[in-house]
Every structure is written in C-alpha cells, then in structure tokens.
Design an enzyme around this catalytic site. Structure first.
Site, mmCIF file in Angstrom:
data_model
loop_
_atom_site.group_PDB
_atom_site.id
_atom_site.type_symbol
_atom_site.label_atom_id
_atom_site.label_comp_id
_atom_site.label_asym_id
_atom_site.label_seq_id
_atom_site.Cartn_x
_atom_site.Cartn_y
_atom_site.Cartn_z
ATOM 1 N N ASP A 126 0.853 -1.192 0.000
ATOM 2 C CA ASP A 126 0.000 0.000 0.000
ATOM 3 C C ASP A 126 0.890 1.243 0.000
ATOM 4 O OD1 ASP A 126 -2.104 1.727 0.174
ATOM 5 O OD2 ASP A 126 -2.641 1.238 2.234
ATOM 6 N N ASP A 154 -2.688 2.552 -6.370
ATOM 7 C CA ASP A 154 -1.631 2.637 -5.353
ATOM 8 C C ASP A 154 -1.592 1.459 -4.390
ATOM 9 O OD1 ASP A 154 -3.996 3.204 -4.069
ATOM 10 O OD2 ASP A 154 -3.220 4.912 -2.938
ATOM 11 N N GLU A 155 -2.193 0.336 -4.762
ATOM 12 C CA GLU A 155 -2.133 -0.824 -3.879
ATOM 13 C C GLU A 155 -2.365 -2.119 -4.652
ATOM 14 O OE1 GLU A 155 -5.439 -1.593 -1.178
ATOM 15 O OE2 GLU A 155 -6.505 0.112 -2.073
#
Length: 420
Positions: A16, A112-113
């Site tokens: 993350d 973003d993860e």
C-alpha cells in the site's frame, strides 16, 4: 529460514503506497519533501477539495475530502498542487514492475495498492526479508514510501498494511486476530462502512470481536449473506486467491425476459425493468460484486434488437440504482415501437470488498457539495424508515466530464500494458 512459510496455505503481501499522489509530487520535486503538501482540484478556488496530503499536512489536521479553505485555516503554509494524472499513472506502473520481479502472482486493486502471493518465493528469503527488499527498492528507485502487510490471506494482509504508516511492515497471523483485531471498533474493520457499522451497533455489535462471535441467523437477517462473510473475516478467514487475471475480468451479470405480448405500455415496461433489476441485484449479491456499467437490451416486435450502455460515475449494486440507470437508457433510446423482449446487464464488475470508494478526481467537488444533503437524507431515513425518500432519476453527466474513475481506468491500462 523464517518458519512463516506454511506447509499448507498461502503467504500474501499487501503493498500500500503511502500518501501516493503527494509522494509522487515530492519525488518529482524534492524541494517539497518535509513540507505540508496537498493535492487538490481547483487549488486557485476556495471551494477546492483536498484529494490527498502529506503526513506533514496531516500532522496539522489536514484530511482527505476537507474543503481547501478549511485546510488553509488549519495550515496556512500548506502547499497545494493540482492533480497530475500522467505522473501518477507512470509511477504506479513502475511500482508494479518492481513487484513483478519478486512474484508473478500480483493483483492490483487500485493505482496505489495491490496483493502479492509469495508462497513459492522461499528462495528469495523469508517473507519479512522479501517485504523489506520490496519496500527498500521502491523507495530507492522511485523515491516513494509504502507500507506492507504480511499474512496468510488477503483480508489480514490488507488489515496489516494499514497498521504502520508510513514505511511500515506488519505481520498478522490468524492466531493474532483475537488480540490485535477483536478489541477494535467494528467500523475500523476493512469492508465495513459507516451504514453497516451503524446497523451492527444497533444490535449490540460494537467491536470486531463481538462480530466474530455473533449469531449467524441474526447477521443474515440484518445484512444478508454479506453478514456471514463479514463474520468470517472477523475470525481471520478469507479464501480468495491472489488473481493476476482479475484486472481483466470485466464479466457481466444480466437477465432478460420475453414479454407475454408486444407492448408500448410504459407502466408495464417499467414493471418489467424493475423486476429485471431485482434479479440482477440478487445475482450480484451472490457473487459479491458491484458494477461500473449498465446495459439494456431492447428487442422490437420485428426482432430488431438494440443494446445501449452507460458508464457510471460510481460503482452500484442496489436494485434501485440498477433500475434507474436502465430506465434512463430506455427512455433515451426507445423508438416507441412495440417491444417483445427486455434485458438488463451489469458490466465492468468488481469484487465488492476491493471496491472501496475512491475519490473521483473529476467530480469530488460536486460530491462534497452534496454531503449536507446526503447527511439530512440519512437522518430522515433513520427516523422514519428507508421509504421516506425515493430517489428520482437524474440527468447523467455531460460528455465533457469523465464518468469513470481514474482508479478504474488505471486498472484497465495496467492490464493492457501487462499483456504487451
């Protein structure tokens, strides 16, 4: 070698990125590092909304979705930049390319993860060693911080990655669940939103531990099959695999029906579409998915068939929302000729637990303006019941405004690049 590698079961990482958009801006402009920074739409206007902010800004009380004027009041020295989509897209692709060096089993869930299955990566070191290498490489190569959760399943890995930020690495085993998760408030559990937490609180379930021990029948009555799934999560159980192909699985769930007789009766047509929306909703519930695109099928008396679809601003799964989208399409495209068959299909499906609502960078200001109205509606529903307010059809966004989220577009772009 770390004995974390099980003889049976999996080892999952959840990577993350920390304050991703702000961190990317700092990577491009190192002079911004260590300063309170926010990314916001229309930064020249007082009505702009904070999309994300650095940890230095958070220390001053600045938060995501906060009006810009309020953030500036809390932090007068706040540096505000407009979003730069191409920067974020490039940084994310580079991040996932680094992850791919360590495992072929990678499942991005947003820009973003993502999840990684490293069960077969024992030759690369222990899980904690692999996590440290990944974190260090992303920081060295891209100047971007990330937190990593290590666990035997996706739910626990996702939970673990949020425990230490920024630059944290956390191991969460199933045996840790009673001591580390059960004491937490139920609203802090991944997959539980505010409304669900309120429903659980009303029947005396306030902690994750109470949810883990709750009565199955009572949960099913309150939340349907999702209540049973949430209880399993609260007990640390999650059997979903890390699926690299999930990005491309834009499957559909639909239903159609041939009418008893060709008709132009709008009330009859509306009733048919309403029943079809209910059928699609039930099937989506069984598969635990939401939809980003609704399509209708109209077959006329002469067997001419047309299909029309509408991309949605937000993912939906409720019967009412499915019907509203379908009815809008029908009214727009019906030729007023007699109809023989009608169908509704939910497309661009995404697993509900992975579909956390992302702040749409194009429409967040509109959303923020609606918040007082939404809060008022929720209070009325709580007092008088859900039927006190019935949503009307609204005009869809103009074509000049993007109607799919930046996050969803990125996932499709990632899959396309991956296949090249």
């Amino acid at each position: 070698m770390d004995n974390f590698y099980p003889k049976k079961g999996r080892v999952i990482l959840h990577v993350d990125m920390n304050s991703f958009y702000a961190s990317v801006e700092m990577a491009y402009n190192p002079s911004l590092k260590g300063k309170p920074l926010a990314v916001a739409g229309n930064p020249e206007e007082r009505r702009g909304i904070i999309v994300t902010c650095s940890y230095e800004a958070r220390a001053k009380g600045v938060k995501t979705t906060m009006p810009l004027w309020e953030a500036k009041k809390l932090c007068p020295e706040l540096i505000v930049l407009p979003p730069d989509f191409e920067k974020y897209r490039k940084a994310s692709i580079s991040m996932f390319q680094i992850l791919a060096k360590y495992s072929s089993l990678i499942q991005p869930v947003s820009i973003d993860e993502g999840y990684m299955d490293i069960t077969e990566c024992i030759n690369l070191g222990s899980p904690i060693e692999i996590a440290k290498k990944i974190q260090a490489e992303i920081l060295a190569e891209l100047q971007l911080p990330c937190s990593i959760g290590i666990a035997p399943n996706k739910f626990l890995a996702k939970t673990a990655s949020g425990m230490k930020k920024p630059l944290g690495i956390t191991i969460l085993r199933k045996r840790d669940v009673p001591s580390k998760l059960w004491p937490l408030k139920v609203e802090n559990m991944h997959g539980i939103g505010r409304r669900t937490a309120e429903k659980l609180n009303k029947i005396g379930i306030t902690t994750i531990g109470e949810l883990a021990k709750a009565n199955d029948y009572q949960l099913k009555q309150l939340l349907g099959i999702n209540g049973i799934r949430l209880k399993a999560r609260a007990n640390g159980e999650d059997f979903r695999p890390v699926d690299p192909d999930a990005v491309s699985e834009f499957k559909s769930i639909g239903n159609s029906t041939t009418l008893k007789a060709d008709t132009t009766d709008e009330e009859e047509i509306k009733g048919v579409l309403n029943r079809l929306a209910g059928s699609v909703e039930r099937r989506m519930q069984r598969h635990h998915v939401v939809s980003w695109n609704i399509q209708i099928t109209i077959r006329y008396y002469n067997r001419e068939t047309v299909t029309r679809s509408r991309k949605l601003k937000y993912a939906i799964h409720a019967k009412e929302d499915i019907f509203n989208a379908a009815w809008y399409l029908f009214k727009k495209h019906w030729s007023e000729e007699p109809i023989r068959l009608l169908g509704i299909t939910a497309q661009d499906l995404e697993e509900k637990n992975d579909s956390t609502k992302q702040l749409n960078l194009f429409t967040f200001e509109e959303e923020a303006k609606d918040e007082p109205l939404i809060n008022t509606m929720e209070k009325l529903k709580d007092k008088y019941g859900d039927d006190i307010i019935v949503k009307g059809l609204t005009k869809p966004p103009q074509t000049s405004t993007p109607t799919t989220s930046f996050q969803k577009d990125f996932l499709q772009d990632y899959k396309w690049r991956k296949e090249e």
